[in-house]
Design an enzyme around this catalytic site. Sequence first.
Site, PDB file in Angstrom:
ATOM      1  N   HIS A 157       0.826  -1.203   0.000  1.00 40.29           N
ATOM      2  CA  HIS A 157       0.000   0.000   0.000  1.00 40.29           C
ATOM      3  C   HIS A 157       0.868   1.264   0.000  1.00 40.29           C
ATOM      4  CE1 HIS A 157      -3.966  -1.672   0.331  1.00 40.29           C
ATOM      5  NE2 HIS A 157      -3.697  -2.351   1.437  1.00 40.29           N
ATOM      6  N   CYS A 180       0.294   2.698  -4.546  1.00 37.22           N
ATOM      7  CA  CYS A 180      -0.434   3.873  -4.989  1.00 37.22           C
ATOM      8  C   CYS A 180       0.299   5.154  -4.580  1.00 37.22           C
ATOM      9  CB  CYS A 180      -1.848   3.869  -4.405  1.00 37.22           C
ATOM     10  SG  CYS A 180      -1.929   4.511  -2.736  1.00 37.22           S
TER      11      CYS A 180
END
Length: 330
Positions: A95, A147
């Site tokens: 993440h 991301c």
Amino acid sequence: MAKFTKRAVLVGCNYPHTRFRLNGCTNDVKSIKAVIKERFGFLESNIRVLIDDDHIGASGSSPVLPTGANIKAALDEMAKKAEAGDVLFFYFSGHGTAIPVLKAGKPFRQDEAIVPCDLNLITDVDLRRFVSRLKKGASFTMLSDSCHSGGLIEKWRKQNVASWDRTTPENHDAEAKAKFKVKAKPKFLGFDFINKVIDSAADLGHNEVPKNGQGAHKIFGKDVSRKFYPQYMDVVWEKNILLEDDGILLSGCEAGETSYDIVSGDRAFGAFTYAVVTSLDHHRWSSVVVTNGELLAKSAKAIAKAGYGQSPCLYCSHKNRDEPFLGGFA
């Protein structure tokens, strides 16, 4: 020929037993490790792997967990060993998040960070500081499949590379995903969510309004990101430590986008990592040099063809755009 060493720190965070679990990040590490050993001459002894997989290895020992402190310690160890000419590589799959920056009299902006398994963020400030400490002549490449990864080292050095076809019809993509039962999950954790989890664990927020990083300081102490140091929050740190660097970043998406964790049948992988490995695989029987710019263009074309809706980017100097990826094939 001058001797040099290739060293790597490879990190994969699946966050098992959490509601924000991913599926393919430890697989990504295995894929990248195989490629850099077979194609780029990295020795097993010079590769450090940190994953949060539950699997116990043949030796009976558990993997080293990719906590914020452990990742930074591995990077620091790599930096200390580095000599002029060495090729250093940091790979991260997991993440990412965007940290809101509010300063009086200045436009709102968001800075980038990767999310270790313990949520002790490693921010753009930490990564730029790491690169700035390297010995002159050592090269550093980061490949981030997360991301908001665009600009993790230096967002102002974004390179324009060869264009790629973005015309893949959406219905074709939908048909392909349905046929192969593809599931795409964004590699994103909101900063507000992370902050709430950390502040709750630190027992903050009941009688006060916690500041960014206050709970992280209480839990992680000296291992907290330097972005949350009081000096930085007061801008003094920003003036003194954000030095010019020459790092190379291949990111799975723009700073404002997300990268995807893919499950296709019985396979799980990061879309960007798969595109990179596939692009390099096309040169398996060739000694042709693949530059950073060429690798980014090929990978971006593969991403667009698959229709995953993320835009891989390259951030580096003009010179490094045309340098061989990881020093070239072995």
